[in-house]
Scaffold this motif. Structure first.
Motif, PDB file in Angstrom:
ATOM      1  N   UNK A  65       0.827  -1.202   0.000  1.00  0.00           N
ATOM      2  CA  UNK A  65       0.000   0.000   0.000  1.00  0.00           C
ATOM      3  C   UNK A  65       0.862   1.253   0.000  1.00  0.00           C
ATOM      4  N   UNK A  66       1.973   1.220   0.756  1.00  0.00           N
ATOM      5  CA  UNK A  66       2.849   2.376   0.847  1.00  0.00           C
ATOM      6  C   UNK A  66       3.793   2.475  -0.357  1.00  0.00           C
ATOM      7  N   UNK A  67       3.685   1.544  -1.296  1.00  0.00           N
ATOM      8  CA  UNK A  67       4.476   1.629  -2.508  1.00  0.00           C
ATOM      9  C   UNK A  67       5.775   0.858  -2.458  1.00  0.00           C
ATOM     10  N   UNK A  68       5.930  -0.038  -1.508  1.00  0.00           N
ATOM     11  CA  UNK A  68       7.147  -0.827  -1.402  1.00  0.00           C
ATOM     12  C   UNK A  68       6.753  -2.272  -1.183  1.00  0.00           C
ATOM     13  N   UNK A  69       6.969  -3.101  -2.183  1.00  0.00           N
ATOM     14  CA  UNK A  69       6.625  -4.511  -2.033  1.00  0.00           C
ATOM     15  C   UNK A  69       7.780  -5.253  -1.389  1.00  0.00           C
ATOM     16  N   UNK A  70       7.529  -6.469  -0.975  1.00  0.00           N
ATOM     17  CA  UNK A  70       8.564  -7.296  -0.363  1.00  0.00           C
ATOM     18  C   UNK A  70       9.595  -7.733  -1.397  1.00  0.00           C
ATOM     19  N   UNK A  71       9.215  -7.700  -2.655  1.00  0.00           N
ATOM     20  CA  UNK A  71      10.146  -8.053  -3.719  1.00  0.00           C
ATOM     21  C   UNK A  71      10.977  -6.826  -4.068  1.00  0.00           C
ATOM     22  N   UNK A  72      12.114  -7.072  -4.716  1.00  0.00           N
ATOM     23  CA  UNK A  72      12.931  -5.920  -5.103  1.00  0.00           C
ATOM     24  C   UNK A  72      12.192  -5.135  -6.176  1.00  0.00           C
ATOM     25  N   UNK A  73      12.199  -3.866  -6.032  1.00  0.00           N
ATOM     26  CA  UNK A  73      11.494  -2.988  -6.953  1.00  0.00           C
ATOM     27  C   UNK A  73      12.074  -1.603  -6.833  1.00  0.00           C
ATOM     28  N   UNK A  74      11.310  -0.608  -7.242  1.00  0.00           N
ATOM     29  CA  UNK A  74      11.818   0.760  -7.140  1.00  0.00           C
ATOM     30  C   UNK A  74      12.044   1.161  -5.683  1.00  0.00           C
ATOM     31  N   UNK A  75      13.112   1.881  -5.464  1.00  0.00           N
ATOM     32  CA  UNK A  75      13.445   2.344  -4.121  1.00  0.00           C
ATOM     33  C   UNK A  75      12.518   3.500  -3.775  1.00  0.00           C
ATOM     34  N   UNK A  76      11.869   3.456  -2.609  1.00  0.00           N
ATOM     35  CA  UNK A  76      10.964   4.554  -2.251  1.00  0.00           C
ATOM     36  C   UNK A  76      11.728   5.854  -2.034  1.00  0.00           C
ATOM     37  N   UNK A  77      11.067   6.956  -2.316  1.00  0.00           N
ATOM     38  CA  UNK A  77      11.662   8.272  -2.106  1.00  0.00           C
ATOM     39  C   UNK A  77      11.610   8.613  -0.626  1.00  0.00           C
ATOM     40  N   UNK A  78      12.462   9.538  -0.215  1.00  0.00           N
ATOM     41  CA  UNK A  78      12.556   9.919   1.188  1.00  0.00           C
ATOM     42  C   UNK A  78      11.219  10.419   1.721  1.00  0.00           C
TER      43      UNK A  78
END
Length: 72
Positions: free
Chosen positions: A13-26
């Motif tokens: 939901x917060x835009x970060x999956x458990x799999x490797x993907x795009x790095x969230x912004x600060x």
């Protein structure tokens, strides 16, 4: 729903999956931390030990993520 499923859903939901993907912004990480703090406060108000434990874990995970982001 298990806590692991809840954790995976929260980060998805917060835009970060458990799999490797795009790095969230600060700013996304900061938003996640504030969200966790609010949910933790609510869980403390309800005195729900399972929810308190879950949101503390989420808060710590978000803080580690922020620390790692700032270190790069």
């Amino acid at each position: 729903m298990t806590m692991q499923n809840a954790q995976a859903e929260y980060f998805a939901f917060m835009g970060d999956s458990c799999e490797s993907g795009p790095v969230p912004k600060l700013n996304e990480i900061e938003h996640s931390i504030e969200e966790c703090k609010a949910m933790l406060a609510h869980a403390i108000y309800l005195t729900d030990k399972n929810e308190i434990s879950f949101w503390r874990r989420m808060l710590q995970t978000s803080k580690v993520q922020r620390r790692e982001h700032l270190a790069t």
